[in-house]
Design a protein around this motif. Structure first.
Motif, mmCIF file in Angstrom:
data_model
loop_
_atom_site.group_PDB
_atom_site.id
_atom_site.type_symbol
_atom_site.label_atom_id
_atom_site.label_comp_id
_atom_site.label_asym_id
_atom_site.label_seq_id
_atom_site.Cartn_x
_atom_site.Cartn_y
_atom_site.Cartn_z
ATOM 1 N N VAL A 134 72.099 27.195 74.736
ATOM 2 C CA VAL A 134 70.823 26.314 74.744
ATOM 3 C C VAL A 134 69.746 27.302 74.080
ATOM 4 C CG1 VAL A 134 69.064 25.945 76.658
ATOM 5 C CG2 VAL A 134 71.543 25.488 77.099
ATOM 6 N N LEU A 135 69.652 28.360 74.037
ATOM 7 C CA LEU A 135 68.846 29.117 73.355
ATOM 8 C C LEU A 135 68.788 29.196 71.828
ATOM 9 C CD1 LEU A 135 68.368 32.582 75.248
ATOM 10 C CD2 LEU A 135 66.625 30.917 75.114
ATOM 11 N N SER A 136 70.054 29.080 71.414
ATOM 12 C CA SER A 136 70.195 28.696 69.866
ATOM 13 C C SER A 136 69.938 27.316 69.688
ATOM 14 C CB SER A 136 71.654 29.105 69.323
ATOM 15 O OG SER A 136 72.675 28.284 70.265
ATOM 16 N N LEU A 137 70.029 26.287 70.410
ATOM 17 C CA LEU A 137 69.522 25.011 70.159
ATOM 18 C C LEU A 137 68.002 24.939 70.188
ATOM 19 C CD1 LEU A 137 70.947 22.120 69.616
ATOM 20 C CD2 LEU A 137 70.755 21.870 72.253
ATOM 21 N N LEU A 138 67.648 25.580 71.221
ATOM 22 C CA LEU A 138 66.076 25.521 71.319
ATOM 23 C C LEU A 138 65.494 26.202 69.810
ATOM 24 C CD1 LEU A 138 65.258 26.397 74.739
ATOM 25 C CD2 LEU A 138 65.076 24.193 73.881
ATOM 26 N N ILE A 139 66.012 27.141 69.478
ATOM 27 C CA ILE A 139 65.416 27.865 68.261
ATOM 28 C C ILE A 139 65.678 26.998 66.976
ATOM 29 C CG2 ILE A 139 65.837 29.562 66.375
ATOM 30 C CD1 ILE A 139 66.490 31.467 69.069
ATOM 31 N N VAL A 140 66.736 26.048 66.945
ATOM 32 C CA VAL A 140 67.024 25.207 65.609
ATOM 33 C C VAL A 140 66.035 23.947 65.973
ATOM 34 C CG1 VAL A 140 68.557 23.423 64.911
ATOM 35 C CG2 VAL A 140 69.447 26.004 65.441
ATOM 36 N N VAL A 141 65.744 23.744 67.167
ATOM 37 C CA VAL A 141 64.942 22.397 67.130
ATOM 38 C C VAL A 141 63.351 22.860 66.689
ATOM 39 C CG1 VAL A 141 63.695 21.022 68.982
ATOM 40 C CG2 VAL A 141 66.078 21.048 68.795
ATOM 41 N N ALA A 142 62.976 24.133 67.196
ATOM 42 C CA ALA A 142 61.778 24.741 66.799
ATOM 43 C C ALA A 142 61.603 24.744 65.444
ATOM 44 C CB ALA A 142 61.637 25.895 67.575
ATOM 45 N N ILE A 143 62.568 25.171 64.757
ATOM 46 C CA ILE A 143 62.603 25.441 63.081
ATOM 47 C C ILE A 143 62.389 23.928 62.501
ATOM 48 C CG2 ILE A 143 63.721 26.177 61.282
ATOM 49 C CD1 ILE A 143 64.742 28.432 62.987
ATOM 50 N N ILE A 144 63.302 22.950 63.093
ATOM 51 C CA ILE A 144 63.143 21.924 62.492
ATOM 52 C C ILE A 144 61.745 21.110 62.612
ATOM 53 C CG2 ILE A 144 64.061 19.448 62.495
ATOM 54 C CD1 ILE A 144 66.726 20.499 63.138
ATOM 55 N N GLY A 145 61.126 21.471 63.836
ATOM 56 C CA GLY A 145 59.940 20.757 64.311
ATOM 57 C C GLY A 145 58.786 21.429 63.368
ATOM 58 N N VAL A 146 58.851 22.723 63.009
ATOM 59 C CA VAL A 146 58.149 23.299 62.243
ATOM 60 C C VAL A 146 58.059 22.697 60.706
ATOM 61 C CG1 VAL A 146 57.308 25.596 61.034
ATOM 62 C CG2 VAL A 146 57.714 25.329 63.465
ATOM 63 N N LEU A 147 59.151 22.514 60.425
ATOM 64 C CA LEU A 147 59.717 22.183 59.003
ATOM 65 C C LEU A 147 58.861 20.646 59.065
ATOM 66 C CD1 LEU A 147 62.956 23.744 58.083
ATOM 67 C CD2 LEU A 147 60.831 24.126 57.083
ATOM 68 N N ALA A 148 59.107 19.879 59.700
ATOM 69 C CA ALA A 148 58.778 18.399 59.889
ATOM 70 C C ALA A 148 57.357 18.387 59.898
ATOM 71 C CB ALA A 148 59.526 17.808 61.057
ATOM 72 N N LYS A 149 56.807 19.220 60.557
ATOM 73 C CA LYS A 149 55.445 19.154 60.536
ATOM 74 C C LYS A 149 54.540 19.543 59.346
ATOM 75 C CE LYS A 149 51.285 21.238 63.141
ATOM 76 N NZ LYS A 149 50.824 22.077 64.230
ATOM 77 N N LYS A 150 55.370 20.419 58.551
ATOM 78 C CA LYS A 150 54.696 20.890 56.971
ATOM 79 C C LYS A 150 54.894 19.792 56.384
ATOM 80 C CE LYS A 150 55.107 25.831 57.312
ATOM 81 N NZ LYS A 150 55.561 27.056 56.623
#
Length: 79
Positions: free
Chosen positions: A7-23
């Protein structure tokens, strides 16, 4: 324990994708070109109707564009 890491690794991946999508989705900074000092339009006559003012501005713009085009590249004379 294994589920927590999953679950933690999944949350980290989702956070990274969110930051990249926002940029990616944020608008690029707009570069404003400097104002053309040669393009100065006098104010239309005060007592003129809006249609007359519009015609006057159109004529001034047309003359300004024609003058600029003639200065930029003079056409050769036909023989």
């Amino acid at each position: 324990m294994r589920a927590i890491f999953g679950v933690l690794s999944l949350l980290i991946v989702v956070a990274i994708i969110g930051v990249l999508a926002k940029k990616q989705l944020s608008p690029a900074p707009v570069k404003v070109a400097p104002a053309d000092a040669g393009l100065v339009l006098p104010a239309p006559a005060a007592g003129a109707t809006p249609q007359q003012q519009s015609q006057q501005i159109q004529n001034q713009m047309r003359q300004s564009i024609e003058n600029t085009m003639q200065q930029a590249r003079p056409m050769p004379e036909d023989k």
